[in-house]
Scaffold this active site. Structure first.
Site, mmCIF file in Angstrom:
data_model
loop_
_atom_site.group_PDB
_atom_site.id
_atom_site.type_symbol
_atom_site.label_atom_id
_atom_site.label_comp_id
_atom_site.label_asym_id
_atom_site.label_seq_id
_atom_site.Cartn_x
_atom_site.Cartn_y
_atom_site.Cartn_z
ATOM 1 N N GLY A 70 -13.784 -37.712 -19.690
ATOM 2 C CA GLY A 70 -13.981 -37.591 -18.369
ATOM 3 C C GLY A 70 -13.101 -35.999 -18.323
ATOM 4 O O GLY A 70 -13.257 -34.736 -17.238
ATOM 5 N N SER A 71 -11.875 -35.396 -18.907
ATOM 6 C CA SER A 71 -11.305 -34.809 -18.947
ATOM 7 C C SER A 71 -12.749 -33.279 -18.772
ATOM 8 O O SER A 71 -12.882 -32.617 -18.505
ATOM 9 C CB SER A 71 -10.688 -34.154 -19.660
ATOM 10 O OG SER A 71 -9.528 -35.161 -19.673
ATOM 11 N N ASN A 151 -6.484 -43.103 -10.138
ATOM 12 C CA ASN A 151 -5.585 -43.270 -11.503
ATOM 13 C C ASN A 151 -4.553 -43.869 -11.276
ATOM 14 O O ASN A 151 -4.084 -44.795 -12.487
ATOM 15 C CB ASN A 151 -5.604 -42.786 -12.640
ATOM 16 C CG ASN A 151 -5.430 -41.233 -12.494
ATOM 17 O OD1 ASN A 151 -5.159 -40.477 -11.133
ATOM 18 N ND2 ASN A 151 -4.294 -40.961 -13.202
ATOM 19 N N GLN A 179 -11.889 -44.217 -12.764
ATOM 20 C CA GLN A 179 -11.420 -44.972 -12.630
ATOM 21 C C GLN A 179 -12.229 -45.852 -12.051
ATOM 22 O O GLN A 179 -12.337 -47.193 -11.796
ATOM 23 C CB GLN A 179 -9.795 -44.906 -11.435
ATOM 24 C CG GLN A 179 -8.677 -44.181 -12.613
ATOM 25 C CD GLN A 179 -8.360 -45.495 -13.576
ATOM 26 O OE1 GLN A 179 -8.241 -45.951 -13.541
ATOM 27 N NE2 GLN A 179 -7.965 -44.254 -14.691
ATOM 28 N N SER A 199 -16.007 -41.936 -18.049
ATOM 29 C CA SER A 199 -15.318 -41.037 -19.411
ATOM 30 C C SER A 199 -14.794 -43.146 -19.761
ATOM 31 O O SER A 199 -14.655 -44.442 -19.053
ATOM 32 C CB SER A 199 -13.918 -41.217 -19.352
ATOM 33 O OG SER A 199 -13.282 -40.973 -20.122
ATOM 34 N N HIS A 201 -13.823 -44.569 -22.045
ATOM 35 C CA HIS A 201 -12.950 -45.701 -22.748
ATOM 36 C C HIS A 201 -12.486 -46.185 -21.445
ATOM 37 O O HIS A 201 -10.755 -46.957 -21.669
ATOM 38 C CB HIS A 201 -11.739 -45.041 -23.431
ATOM 39 C CG HIS A 201 -10.911 -44.031 -23.184
ATOM 40 N ND1 HIS A 201 -9.780 -43.792 -22.952
ATOM 41 C CD2 HIS A 201 -10.921 -42.390 -22.315
ATOM 42 C CE1 HIS A 201 -8.965 -43.310 -21.970
ATOM 43 N NE2 HIS A 201 -9.907 -41.844 -21.960
ATOM 44 N N THR A 237 -23.815 -31.349 -31.528
ATOM 45 C CA THR A 237 -24.650 -32.757 -31.864
ATOM 46 C C THR A 237 -24.236 -33.640 -31.232
ATOM 47 O O THR A 237 -23.409 -34.320 -31.489
ATOM 48 C CB THR A 237 -24.424 -32.713 -33.595
ATOM 49 O OG1 THR A 237 -25.301 -31.507 -34.593
ATOM 50 C CG2 THR A 237 -24.933 -34.520 -34.363
ATOM 51 N N CYS A 324 -0.599 -39.613 -19.079
ATOM 52 C CA CYS A 324 -0.039 -37.920 -18.804
ATOM 53 C C CYS A 324 0.815 -37.722 -18.521
ATOM 54 O O CYS A 324 1.408 -36.414 -19.694
ATOM 55 C CB CYS A 324 -1.636 -37.755 -18.686
ATOM 56 S SG CYS A 324 -3.308 -38.081 -18.502
HETATM 57 C C1 PLP Z 1 -8.313 -41.020 -17.346
HETATM 58 C C2 PLP Z 1 -8.810 -40.439 -16.753
HETATM 59 C C3 PLP Z 1 -9.823 -38.440 -17.102
HETATM 60 C C4 PLP Z 1 -9.204 -38.155 -18.159
HETATM 61 O O1 PLP Z 1 -10.604 -38.961 -19.035
HETATM 62 P P1 PLP Z 1 -10.580 -39.273 -20.682
HETATM 63 O O2 PLP Z 1 -12.117 -38.994 -21.087
HETATM 64 O O3 PLP Z 1 -9.532 -39.452 -21.179
HETATM 65 O O4 PLP Z 1 -10.566 -37.639 -20.721
HETATM 66 C C5 PLP Z 1 -9.586 -37.824 -15.933
HETATM 67 N N1 PLP Z 1 -10.100 -38.262 -14.683
HETATM 68 C C6 PLP Z 1 -8.615 -39.553 -14.191
HETATM 69 C C7 PLP Z 1 -9.169 -40.475 -13.006
HETATM 70 C C8 PLP Z 1 -8.924 -40.650 -15.569
HETATM 71 O O5 PLP Z 1 -8.154 -41.269 -14.902
#
Ligand code: PLP
Length: 396
Positions: A70-71, A151, A179, A199, A201, A237, A324
């Site tokens: 996500g970042s 989040n 989210q 993202s 995870h 890759t 974070c």
């Molecule tokens: C977790 C999160 C991210 C970051 O995602 P990562 O895959 O951990 O880099 C960005 N934005 C929100 C709203 C998140 O909850």
């Protein structure tokens, strides 16, 4: 009892996601850029995953770029829009005060380059409105970026309305949907979203894997130089096992959105009602426009960190805000954005529920938090001052 109530930080991988990944770590280990059979097998899998993810978002497979999470997707979306904007002399960006740091820190970087950034105020219920966005748009605005769901406090923003305003004004609209993906319905066409980050995870997929959707015709700036992967917009890759796990997890989550929400919302609301009974507490975020999994409270007169440690002793994994910012002593920028004063913001607790939470577990959460808050207050000098009237209560 052991309860993991920190699903907004990360989730356990689903068996479906693990099963989808395993073959791509063993038999089918090829590099999709290789021309031989082993490579081409991996390339076919990549193509198929892209199509499956596109179908979940209502977009075309060519509009999907795989990222490390996500970042990275947030960074690339914002930088790309900024580069497109500055070519036309448009160097103004609109966002909100309660975005994820992946967005806020990227905007800070652009400010140092001479971009002007307007961060919209967030209403005390955790919402921003399309009217606020409309009023902030200037002739030189090149991007609006507003998160789909927050989040920390779980408030769900009026994305389709904001999308409509941006489209009518000809301004690009990005949303951090990390989210939301797999938990709320996303349709980039009807919601008029130009760019979106997700993202894996956060919906039972693997860590280190994400997606940037960018509407056809939006030229992305690559953050990583190298080979021609992802149409030259993201070198390196491809993480084929991760991407396969992400596609499987997203499909599974999207297939169960309504069912999960129907089960979770009454349990979430029972938890909210139970914790509201604690004196001098307050729910953070909107009670209705809210992720089905999110509960976030402030309790006056205690420290969030102590609360977390004592809950951990009771087998409960929770958070005081975002993972974070934990470890730093600054109160959450999200709670400050909705107008919580420092002292109150310090006593925060986020419980983000998994789809499999049971009613007994909800009862245990209510009991445990109530006990621990009372215990911490008995030990707290601040609480003593509040009780004796030396200090005034902020929360009723
Ligand atoms: C977790 C999160 C991210 C970051 O995602 P990562 O895959 O951990 O880099 C960005 N934005 C929100 C709203 C998140 O909850």
């Amino acid at each position: 009892m052991n309860i993991y109530a920190d699903h907004a930080a990360t989730t356990r991988m689903s068996q479906t996601a693990i099963d989808a990944m395993l073959p791509y770590m063993s038999q089918c280990y090829g590099n999709p850029s290789s021309l031989h059979t082993v490579g081409q097998k991996a390339n076919e899998a990549l193509t198929q995953a892209r199509e499956r993810i596109a179908a979940c978002l209502g977009c075309d497979a060519r509009e999907i770029t795989f990222t490390s999470g996500g970042s990275e997707a947030d960074n690339q979306a914002i930088i790309s829009a900024a580069r497109l904007g500055e070519k036309k002399g448009k160097k103004h960006i609109i966002s909100t005060a309660f975005e994820h740091h992946a967005v806020l820190h990227t905007l800070k970087k652009l400010e140092k380059e001479g971009f002007a950034v307007t961060l919209l105020d967030v209403h005390e219920n955790g919402m921003v409105s399309a009217q606020q966005v409309e009023a902030a748009i200037r002739p030189d605005t090149c991007l609006v970026t507003v998160m789909f769901a927050n989040n920390e406090i779980g408030s769900v923003q009026p994305i389709a309305e904001i999308g409509a305003v941006c489209r009518s004004k000809g301004v690009l609209f990005h949303t951090d949907a990390v989210q939301a993906a797999g938990h709320l319905h996303i349709d980039v066409v009807s919601q008029q979203i130009d760019m979106l980050s997700l993202s894996a995870h956060k919906f039972h997929g693997p860590k280190g894997c994400g997606v940037l959707y960018a509407r056809k015709g939006i030229r992305l700036t690559n953050l990583i130089e190298g080979g021609a992967q992802e149409r030259g917009k993201r070198a390196g890759t491809e993480n084929i096992p991760g991407i396969m796990g992400m596609a499987a997890a997203l499909e599974e989550a999207c297939a169960h959105i309504d069912e999960n929400a129907a089960r979770l919302i009454p349990l979430r609301d029972k938890l909210i009602a139970g914790l509201s009974a604690i004196p001098h507490s307050a729910l953070n975020g909107d009670p209705v426009n809210r992720l089905p999994s999110n509960v976030n409270f402030c309790f006056e007169g205690i420290e969030g960190e102590s609360l977390l440690l004592l809950l951990d002793d009771k087998g409960i994994c929770a958070s005081s805000g975002s993972a974070c910012t934990s470890g730093s002593l600054d109160p959450s920028h999200v709670l400050l954005a909705i107008g919580r004063v420092h002292d109150v913001a310090h006593g925060s607790l986020r419980l983000s529920l998994g789809e499999d939470i049971t009613e007994e577990e909800i009862d245990y959460l209510i009991r445990s938090v109530t006990e621990v808050v009372a215990y911490l207050r008995r030990m707290s000098p601040v609480w003593r001052d509040l009780q004796s009237g030396k200090r005034a209560f902020i929360l009723k």
